[in-house]
Write an enzyme that holds these catalytic residues in place. Structure first.
Site, mmCIF file in Angstrom:
data_model
loop_
_atom_site.group_PDB
_atom_site.id
_atom_site.type_symbol
_atom_site.label_atom_id
_atom_site.label_comp_id
_atom_site.label_asym_id
_atom_site.label_seq_id
_atom_site.Cartn_x
_atom_site.Cartn_y
_atom_site.Cartn_z
ATOM 1 N N CYS A 90 0.831 -1.207 0.000
ATOM 2 C CA CYS A 90 0.000 0.000 0.000
ATOM 3 C C CYS A 90 0.869 1.262 0.000
ATOM 4 C CB CYS A 90 -0.996 -0.036 1.159
ATOM 5 S SG CYS A 90 -2.346 1.120 0.949
ATOM 6 N N HIS A 144 -3.102 -5.410 1.574
ATOM 7 C CA HIS A 144 -2.395 -5.629 2.840
ATOM 8 C C HIS A 144 -2.348 -7.110 3.233
ATOM 9 C CE1 HIS A 144 -2.141 -1.358 3.880
ATOM 10 N NE2 HIS A 144 -3.361 -1.240 3.373
ATOM 11 N N GLU A 174 -0.451 -8.403 5.192
ATOM 12 C CA GLU A 174 -0.119 -8.466 6.626
ATOM 13 C C GLU A 174 -1.356 -8.411 7.523
ATOM 14 O OE1 GLU A 174 0.353 -5.935 4.591
ATOM 15 O OE2 GLU A 174 -0.080 -4.030 5.587
#
Lengths: 190, 294
Positions: A82, A171, A173
């Site tokens: 991002c 994302h 993560e």
């Protein structure tokens, strides 16, 4: 276990750096947070997390890290998500801001809209079926010939690799799925 | 658990704001100063808390034209405050596509019993709290970010410290309990049981926990971060100081390097003086903002 030799840095000027650290640690990587040039000089690979790219850019400038980070990227692998992907692009629009120019791609910021347009979708990717969390996400509008597109959403590239660098407009993560981080570690360990 | 897809994207934005400083602004010019100084987001409000405190009257959501101008001026997320319980103000802010709504005790409450039901909104909410029970009630209503209240507009960090210490202590206590002791803990703290269970299992809130209310110096910011804040909100401090941009930069630096005293020292040296402060004990009970919300 793979990853025990190399030291992974997570740029921790602000953003979801803890989430990246959790993903890497889960895969057995040694990690440190990078807030200073000294810390940057110790790591073999770097993750630039999600967050606010404008803010990160200001802080990189204020603390004299911008040029050194670009030099780091000229030699060592970087994975950006991002805001990280925005910083790694060749050009950035909406609004225009400078970038590290580590990957041959053009990125438009907040291109899906504001926060109310954030979303979670499922994607087909070169890594298999992925859950992708888009938060005030950028769109990768153009990729150069040297850039490999690993996943797309609505016709735009969202996960891309160029040589040792990896970037995602979403994302990984924020999910429990560590395959994208594993893919980056495979690049680093190769 | 309430971690459905919509709620995860809301918490996701809160995650992106961690480790930074969110700055109160009342116009586009201030928003630009905040963005330049390295703020991760700006919070639009009608007057900074110290002026609300001074001028009295009813404090409401900001004028729409001002919020629009701020949205056009900066590219970082724009948050705006709605009055406690005023779901129609919140609906307006959502239609305006602000990135986060603060259901805030700094404005005059519109409902003295109920908070906004935040789940139906697509836009995420942040709410204030003074303790774990209050935090979990707000999360139960759908808040995707929690901030400890402190006492806004005082330049005095004492209440922010009290609230952050309370919530972190209660979280630690909760993790030491046996599972058959959780229901009575939920009862005593007046909090939803499933959220008590979550905190017991994880040792942390299910959403990011930021700090607000009275942070006036770089050392204040470093203090709150070391006590467990994941980001700090700074309000009146910036624009009540003689050099707003320098002040804002120094707070950002101290927040980033909160556990590196040499760097916090540098930040302290970069600015002349903080805003004048108020002794919270000298403020009349009915003028305290932290007591608003239930």
């Amino acid at each position: 276990m793979a990853g025990n030799e190399k030291l992974y840095g997570v740029l921790a000027l602000q953003g979801d750096y803890e989430k990246h650290q959790q993903s890497l640690t889960h895969l057995g990587a040694r990690t440190i947070f990078v807030k200073t040039l000294d810390e940057l000089s110790r790591v073999h690979a770097l993750v630039i997390p999600g967050g606010e790219s404008t803010t990160m850019l200001r802080l990189l400038d204020y603390y004299g890290m911008f040029d050194i980070l670009r030099k780091f990227g000229a030699q060592k692998p970087i994975f950006g998500t991002c805001a990280g992907a925005i910083l790694m692009a060749r050009t950035v629009s909406s609004p225009a801001q400078k970038s590290l120019d580590l990957m041959d791609m053009d990125v438009e910021r907040n291109a899906y809209g504001r926060q109310v347009d954030s979303r979670i979708v499922r994607l087909d990717s070169a890594l298999g079926d992925l859950e992708a969390v888009f938060i005030r996400a950028p769109i990768i509008r153009r990729t150069g010939p040297g850039v490999e597109v690993l996943a797309s959403y609505l016709g735009d590239a969202v996960l891309v690799r160029q040589g040792r660098h990896l970037a995602a407009s979403f994302h990984p993560e924020l999910t429990g799925d560590t395959r994208v981080h594993q893919y980056f570690m495979d690049i680093v360990e190769a | 658990m309430i971690l459905n897809e919509a709620f995860r994207t809301k918490i996701g934005l809160a995650e992106m704001l961690k480790g930074g400083v969110i700055m109160d602004v009342t116009n586009a010019e201030q928003a630009l100063i905040a963005e330049k100084a390295g703020a991760v987001a700006v919070m639009a409000l009608i007057r900074v808390p110290s002026d609300i405190r001074k001028e009295g009257g009813v404090a409401r959501m900001s004028p729409i034209s001002v919020i629009r101008e701020i949205q056009h001026t900066v590219s970082i997320p724009v948050m705006a405050k709605a009055r406690i319980g005023h779901f129609a103000e919140a609906q307006v802010l959502e239609a305006l596509k602000v990135d986060f709504i603060d259901e805030s005790e700094v404005l005059t409450p519109a409902d003295e019993e109920n908070h906004i039901d935040k789940h139906p909104f697509a836009v995420p909410f942040v709410c204030g709290c003074r303790n774990l029970g209050e935090a979990l009630r707000r999360i139960g209503e759908g808040a995707a970010m929690i901030r400890t209240k402190g006492e806004a507009g005082t330049g005095n960090v004492v209440e922010a410290v009290r609230h952050m210490r309370t919530i972190m202590r209660e979280l630690r206590q909760l993790t030491t309990l046996r599972s058959d002791e959780l229901m009575v803990f939920a009862k005593n703290h007046q909090a939803p049981f499933e959220l008590i269970e979550y905190c017991h299992n994880h040792g942390k809130l299910p959403v990011p926990n930021f700090s607000a209310g009275g942070i006036a110096t770089p050392a204040d910011a470093a203090l709150m971060m070391q006590l467990g804040a994941e980001t700090v909100f700074v309000g009146s401090g910036i624009y009540k100081s003689p050099e707003p941009e320098q002040f804002a930069k120094a707070i950002v630096k101290a927040t980033l390097h909160y556990n590196d005293p040499a760097k916090v020292l540098e930040a302290c040296e970069e600015l002349p003086d903080g805003m004048p402060g108020l002794d919270v004990r000298q403020i009349k009970q009915e003028e305290l903002m932290a007591g608003r919300g239930w």
